[in-house]
Design an enzyme around this catalytic site. Structure first.
Site, PDB file in Angstrom:
ATOM      1  CB  ILE A 401      23.146  26.176-100.318  1.00 28.74           C
ATOM      2  CG1 ILE A 401      23.907  26.303 -98.989  1.00 28.74           C
ATOM      3  CG2 ILE A 401      22.488  24.811-100.427  1.00 28.74           C
ATOM      4  CD1 ILE A 401      23.035  26.594 -97.798  1.00 28.74           C
ATOM      5  CG  ASP A 402      19.982  27.751-105.784  1.00 30.82           C
ATOM      6  OD1 ASP A 402      19.690  26.544-105.945  1.00 30.82           O
ATOM      7  OD2 ASP A 402      19.288  28.682-106.225  1.00 30.82           O
TER       8      ASP A 402
END
Length: 660
Positions: A401-402
């Site tokens: 997600i980062d």
């Protein structure tokens, strides 16, 4: 910097004119000029480091356990060669501390498991135990509890050669894979990095192989006649005691496990491992799962010429960084997607025109890296369409997600000749990211709701963080991205903002999960809150600004020691570094503090510590794998973050926002 017509490295474009507006049309003072010149040099340096394919990648430095375990793997498989051994030993010797120990980060304290593994690796390289550097190391090990006090992973490596007893290791049965996804301690309760490591280790634990030891290690025991002193059981009323007794029961099961059940479980594990091998032969794009997967498959009958094994071993060779002096360092992982999106943001924020060929090439490469197939994340989010990015060259099973949030922020900064392709990728990435929100309103790195309390209780799991709960830094990057996508009022964005505000610590900072530490967390959150429309006068922002001012070093920079993960008095304290100074500046600039004294001093520190070639030196580790337990020096951090800070100081926030 001046604009050019040919798209050369110095092109700034219209943002240079915008700088005067940002500065209220005032003539730039000496500091402004120094910042612009420093940014110019940094842009040139960073552009020169771009690969012809469009990506950037700096070395990812961790600690010598990577190098030691690589040699132990090759010894176990019977493929250890003299050249590799000499090169690895040269690197390991160079990292030894004066007291004989090895640390896990620059200028850190000696660490027992790393020291034992490094010592054994040097014994494999032929260093005699009586050599002065080896005698210092063994004395340090004995003084700190000997082999018996090392972590479980170290003792597993030693058990492979009979230097430790399998019976005295925590049991990890392959039948674990039979547990349904809703049952506590099923493999999807573990973070993806732990899951990929644990599955092959269940096979190793069941097989309990022992290769002939090439030498004894009596010198690493506090009492060689009693190398494995029994440990008392914790009270049965607590979790430690409960899981210790469960482990004893599993040891009994190991002796009486039905042969058919055990064989089926190992076949399930083998299939799980093979199905998750990436196109480049690695597993998860990280070294530890690859090492244990190779061992597990070898124990199950895969010979070294099998295509799966050949690809796996070839992938491990690609983790090696060969130095000019002949030494060889093993990267635990490689970070091209992360480095490329951060470099793209830095260059764009430093005034490189949005259609510059280097930026377009970087976007082309990032678009090709988009993951459009389902991975393990779908266990918790079935039905969610894919559309994210991983950290590494190849890791389609585990987009994170980062990276996805930062890639989307980077894509928005570039004027690409095929905007429809870019918009489609952004739409998929945004949809996937929104769908990966955890129940509490925040985001973890790889999975949603990976928050079980049980995995960390297992006696086996003493090697660092084994779950993937939401963190402030990842959530902040997501909120910042969603804000620039015009989704500030989206219910999921609002919940993320509320979670961030609730997570602020009493001192005004935020904890940094994936970077060191509160400086990183705060440097991530303030730009997100500003992008979401919170004014600089908001109480949470004011508390954070005050905290950053209070921990600025006398030299004008910022630093935070890795010990801050364990020692509260070290929070925000440490030697000034380029990346951490940049994080603090990025936060303060987002809060509207451009003309404040802390910002001016910080910019002066960056300009004053820049090297002639436009780079910065940074031996300190400012990246985090597991807080305290596994630390990282991203060699590109020292370039991309200072450039971002200098660019935003000189030219303001250039990020184009999509109106929602």
């Amino acid at each position: 910097m001046t604009a050019t017509t040919d798209g050369s490295a110095g092109a700034v474009g219209p943002r240079a004119a915008a700088a005067s507006k940002t500065n209220d049309t005032a003539a730039p003072d000496e500091l402004d000029e120094r910042a612009v010149k420093a940014a110019e040099r940094a842009v040139e340096h960073l552009l020169a480091r771009q690969d012809a394919a469009g990506w950037w990648k700096g070395d990812l430095e961790t600690n010598v356990t990577m190098d030691a375990e690589d040699l132990l793997l090759r010894q176990f498989l019977g493929i250890l060669d003299a050249r590799t051994t000499r090169a690895a030993a040269l690197h390991i010797r160079r990292e030894q501390r004066e007291d004989g120990a090895w640390a896990t980060f620059y200028d850190g304290p000696g660490e027992l498991s790393a020291t034992v593994e490094a010592y054994v690796a040097l014994r494999l390289a032929g260093d005699p135990p009586e050599a002065p550097h080896m005698a210092r190391a063994s004395a340090w090990v004995r003084a700190h509890g000997g082999i018996a006090s090392t972590r479980v992973f170290t003792r597993i490596w030693l058990a492979l050669f009979g230097w430790w007893s399998w019976e005295d290791l925590p049991e990890l049965p392959p039948e674990l894979l039979f547990l349904p996804k809703w049952f506590p301690l099923n493999i999807y309760d573990f973070g993806c990095w732990a899951r990929q490591t644990i599955v092959p280790l269940t096979v190793v634990s069941a097989k309990r192989p022992v290769r002939p030891a090439p030498f004894p290690l009596d010198e690493l025991h506090t009492d060689p006649s009693r190398p494995r002193p029994p440990l008392p059981l914790a009270p049965a009323t607590g979790w430690d005691g409960i899981f210790q007794r469960l482990d004893k029961a599993l040891h009994v099961y190991h002796r009486f496990a039905p042969r058919g059940v055990r064989s089926t479980a190992m076949n399930v594990a083998a299939r799980w491992i093979v199905e998750r091998q990436e196109n480049d032969g690695c597993w998860g794009g990280i070294q530890p799962p690859a090492v244990y997967s190779v061992i597990a498959l070898h124990l199950l009958g895969y010979d070294l010429q099998h295509p799966v094994m050949r690809a796996g071993l070839a992938s491990l060779d690609r983790f090696a960084v060969w130095r000019e002096d002949g030494s060889r360092m093993i990267e635990a992982c490689q970070s091209p997607v992360w480095d490329t999106c951060l470099a793209t943001i830095a260059l764009a924020d430093a005034g490189l025109r949005p259609d510059h060929p280097a930026l377009v090439k970087a976007v082309d490469w990032m678009l090709d890296e988009e993951i459009t197939r389902t991975g393990d994340w779908a266990v918790r989010r079935p039905g969610l369409p894919p559309g994210g990015w991983a950290f590494e060259f190849h890791n389609d099973n585990y987009p994170d997600i980062d990276d996805t949030a930062e890639v989307l922020l980077a894509l928005r900064r570039v004027r690409h000749p095929d905007p429809a392709r870019v918009e489609a990728a952004i739409a998929r990435g945004t949809r996937w990211t929104l769908g990966m929100q955890s129940k509490n309103g925040a985001w973890g790195a790889f999975d949603a709701d990976n928050t079980s309390v049980f995995p960390n209780k297992l006696p086996f799991c003493d090697f660092g963080e084994v779950i993937d709960p939401p963190s402030a830094d990842v959530t902040a990057h997501v909120v910042e991205m969603l804000a620039y996508e015009g989704l500030v009022q989206h219910p999921r964005t609002r919940r993320g903002i509320e979670w961030l505000l609730a997570e602020q610590e009493p001192n005004g900072a935020w904890f940094g999960r994936w970077g060191v530490n509160h400086v990183y967390g705060t440097g991530s959150v303030l730009p997100a809150l500003a992008a979401a429309g919170l004014p600089g006068s908001h109480p949470a922002i004011r508390r954070a600004v005050d905290w950053l001012g209070s921990v600025q070093n006398d030299d004008g920079g910022w630093g935070e020691d890795l010990r801050s993960y364990r020692e509260e008095q070290r929070v925000g304290q440490g030697t000034s570094t380029a990346s951490q100074t940049a994080w603090a500046l990025i936060a303060l600039l987002a809060a509207g503090e451009r003309d404040s004294e802390p910002v001016r001093r910080g910019i002066a520190w960056l300009a004053g510590t820049q090297q002639e070639d436009g780079s910065w030196d940074e031996p300190h580790f400012t990246g985090t794998g597991f807080p305290w337990d596994f630390s990282i020096n991203y060699h590109l951090y020292r370039q991309v973050f200072p450039l971002t800070a200098l660019g935003r100081y000189a030219y303001g926030d250039p990020s184009p926002r999509k109106e929602g």
